[in-house]
Design an enzyme around this catalytic site. Structure first.
Site, PDB file in Angstrom:
ATOM      1  N   HIS A   1      -9.630   1.250   4.892  1.00 51.19           N
ATOM      2  CA  HIS A   1      -8.355   1.426   5.594  1.00 51.19           C
ATOM      3  C   HIS A   1      -8.550   2.392   6.760  1.00 51.19           C
ATOM      4  CE1 HIS A   1      -4.230   2.577   6.426  1.00 51.19           C
ATOM      5  NE2 HIS A   1      -3.871   1.466   5.813  1.00 51.19           N
TER       6      HIS A   1
ATOM      7  N   GLY B   1       2.254   2.238  10.753  1.00 46.19           N
ATOM      8  CA  GLY B   1       3.229   3.315  10.622  1.00 46.19           C
ATOM      9  C   GLY B   1       3.930   3.684  11.917  1.00 46.19           C
TER      10      GLY B   1
ATOM     11  N   ASN C   1       0.869  -1.183   0.000  1.00 46.09           N
ATOM     12  CA  ASN C   1       0.000   0.000   0.000  1.00 46.09           C
ATOM     13  C   ASN C   1       0.903   1.229   0.000  1.00 46.09           C
ATOM     14  OD1 ASN C   1      -1.796   2.035   0.517  1.00 46.09           O
ATOM     15  ND2 ASN C   1      -2.357   1.335   2.568  1.00 46.09           N
ATOM     16  N   TRP C   2       1.032   1.837  -1.160  1.00 50.96           N
ATOM     17  CA  TRP C   2       1.969   2.972  -1.288  1.00 50.96           C
ATOM     18  C   TRP C   2       1.414   4.254  -0.659  1.00 50.96           C
ATOM     19  CZ3 TRP C   2       4.161   2.694  -7.031  1.00 50.96           C
ATOM     20  CH2 TRP C   2       4.775   1.445  -7.215  1.00 50.96           C
ATOM     21  N   LYS C   3       0.141   4.257  -0.360  1.00 54.31           N
ATOM     22  CA  LYS C   3      -0.505   5.453   0.209  1.00 54.31           C
ATOM     23  C   LYS C   3      -0.232   6.672  -0.685  1.00 54.31           C
ATOM     24  CE  LYS C   3      -0.223   3.242   4.661  1.00 54.31           C
ATOM     25  NZ  LYS C   3      -0.189   3.338   6.103  1.00 54.31           N
TER      26      LYS C   3
ATOM     27  N   SER D   1       3.123  -2.088  10.303  1.00 57.97           N
ATOM     28  CA  SER D   1       4.571  -2.117  10.534  1.00 57.97           C
ATOM     29  C   SER D   1       5.220  -3.455  10.177  1.00 57.97           C
ATOM     30  CB  SER D   1       4.903  -1.728  11.979  1.00 57.97           C
ATOM     31  OG  SER D   1       4.495  -0.401  12.228  1.00 57.97           O
TER      32      SER D   1
ATOM     33  N   GLU E   1      -6.910   4.793   7.682  1.00 61.34           N
ATOM     34  CA  GLU E   1      -6.685   6.200   7.308  1.00 61.34           C
ATOM     35  C   GLU E   1      -7.904   6.782   6.589  1.00 61.34           C
ATOM     36  OE1 GLU E   1      -2.898   5.498   5.448  1.00 61.34           O
ATOM     37  OE2 GLU E   1      -2.075   5.028   7.437  1.00 61.34           O
TER      38      GLU E   1
ATOM     39  N   GLU F   1      -5.610  -4.914  10.502  1.00 60.10           N
ATOM     40  CA  GLU F   1      -4.576  -3.906  10.736  1.00 60.10           C
ATOM     41  C   GLU F   1      -4.898  -3.142  12.019  1.00 60.10           C
ATOM     42  OE1 GLU F   1      -2.437  -2.719   6.885  1.00 60.10           O
ATOM     43  OE2 GLU F   1      -4.259  -1.541   6.962  1.00 60.10           O
TER      44      GLU F   1
ATOM     45  N   GLY G   1       2.779  -1.158   4.289  1.00 62.39           N
ATOM     46  CA  GLY G   1       2.788   0.261   3.947  1.00 62.39           C
ATOM     47  C   GLY G   1       4.209   0.743   3.698  1.00 62.39           C
ATOM     48  N   GLY G   2       4.812   1.329   4.712  1.00 62.97           N
ATOM     49  CA  GLY G   2       6.131   1.964   4.582  1.00 62.97           C
ATOM     50  C   GLY G   2       7.171   1.094   3.892  1.00 62.97           C
TER      51      GLY G   2
HETATM   52  P1  PGA Z   1       2.666   0.333   7.596  1.00 64.35           P
HETATM   53  O1  PGA Z   1       1.228   0.532   6.932  1.00 64.35           O
HETATM   54  O2  PGA Z   1       3.229  -0.946   7.074  1.00 64.35           O
HETATM   55  O3  PGA Z   1       3.454   1.535   7.203  1.00 64.35           O
HETATM   56  O4  PGA Z   1       2.443   0.254   9.085  1.00 64.35           O
HETATM   57  C1  PGA Z   1       0.370  -0.556   6.732  1.00 64.35           C
HETATM   58  C2  PGA Z   1      -0.929  -0.096   6.145  1.00 64.35           C
HETATM   59  O5  PGA Z   1      -1.397   0.981   6.493  1.00 64.35           O
HETATM   60  O6  PGA Z   1      -1.527  -0.798   5.319  1.00 64.35           O
END
Ligand code: PGA
Length: 243
Positions: free
Chosen positions: A97, A173, A11-13, A205, A99, A167, A226-227
């Site tokens: 998600h 994050g 997930n590149w966001k 994470s 977010e 999640e 994500g990251g």
């Molecule tokens: P993260 O994000 O790996 O940076 O914690 C995961 C996500 O939001 O899908």
């Protein structure tokens, strides 16, 4: 029984200009040639979907969106429909998600309408659920996730078009991950509430250092990253942890 195949999804966001996204997608696609024990999915920002679709063409890497609008088209400035994602080459879309739920106030019923839209367009919905830190500390993690599942899943769910991503909000994050026991317990609880055979991913994470342990859990069918998905090497090492 067929060999289990994990899904490793990035997930590149809201990250990446054209050059970054194309470079990252090419680097991942270039390695994804041999027989992998996992499926690979990248979910770039909408501006990069077309370019990334080109960059991964001919490889086994799949393309996904990060959100969609419930309607197929119309006067919804700034939004993108599931049909548009499909048209851009997507097979999957991340929905609900944290977010979006917490950053954009998306309720379970909004998420449910988006999952239905994804299915209408022929996309696989990756439905995200997860508790906040306060909910976990109050002993309400399971109840929270169970009620998100009830509220966000339309009728007619089946394993071919649904993936659930657990999640924990406090793990996204932050560098914190749930314990292996908590992940296993939550995945088992989720599994009892969704159609048989539905993949359940863990997210929050995930990195090359912890992916092996997480993917080794019997209840885990893959990871949503994500990251660490923004660096081809890290994403690849996570994918290899699932070999
Ligand atoms: P993260 O994000 O790996 O940076 O914690 C995961 C996500 O939001 O899908």
């Amino acid at each position: 029984m067929p060999e289990r195949k994990w899904l490793v999804a990035g997930n590149w966001k809201m990250n990446g200009l054209r050059a970054d996204g194309i470079g990252l997608a090419r680097a991942i696609a270039a390695r994804a040639t041999g027989a992998l024990r996992c499926d690979l999915l990248v979910c770039p920002p909408a501006t990069l979907l077309a370019a990334v679709a080109d960059a991964i063409a001919g490889s086994c890497v799949m393309l996904g969106g990060q959100d969609c609008h419930p309607e197929p088209s119309g006067a919804f400035t700034g939004d993108i429909s599931a049909e548009m994602l499909r048209d851009a080459g997507c097979s999957h879309v991340i929905l609900g998600h944290s977010e979006r739920r917490h950053g954009h106030g998306e309720s379970d019923s909004v998420v449910r309408s988006k999952v239905a839209a994804a299915w209408r367009a022929g996309l696989i919905a990756i439905l995200c659920v997860g508790e906040t830190r306060a909910e976990r500390e109050a002993g309400r993690a399971l109840d929270t996730v169970a009620s998100q599942l009830v509220g966000s899943l339309p009728d007619g769910a089946d394993a071919r078009r649904l993936i659930v991503a657990y999640e924990p909000v406090w793990a996204i994050g932050t560098g914190l991950t749930a314990t292996m026991a908590d992940i296993a317990d939550m995945h088992a609880a989720i599994r009892s509430r969704i159609p048989r055979g539905t993949r359940i991913l863990y997210g929050g994470s995930v990195n090359p250092g912890n992916a092996g342990d997480i993917l080794a859990l019997a209840e885990v069918d893959g990871v949503l990253v994500g990251g660490a998905s923004l660096k081809a090497d890290d994403f690849w090492r996570i994918a290899e942890a699932g070999r």
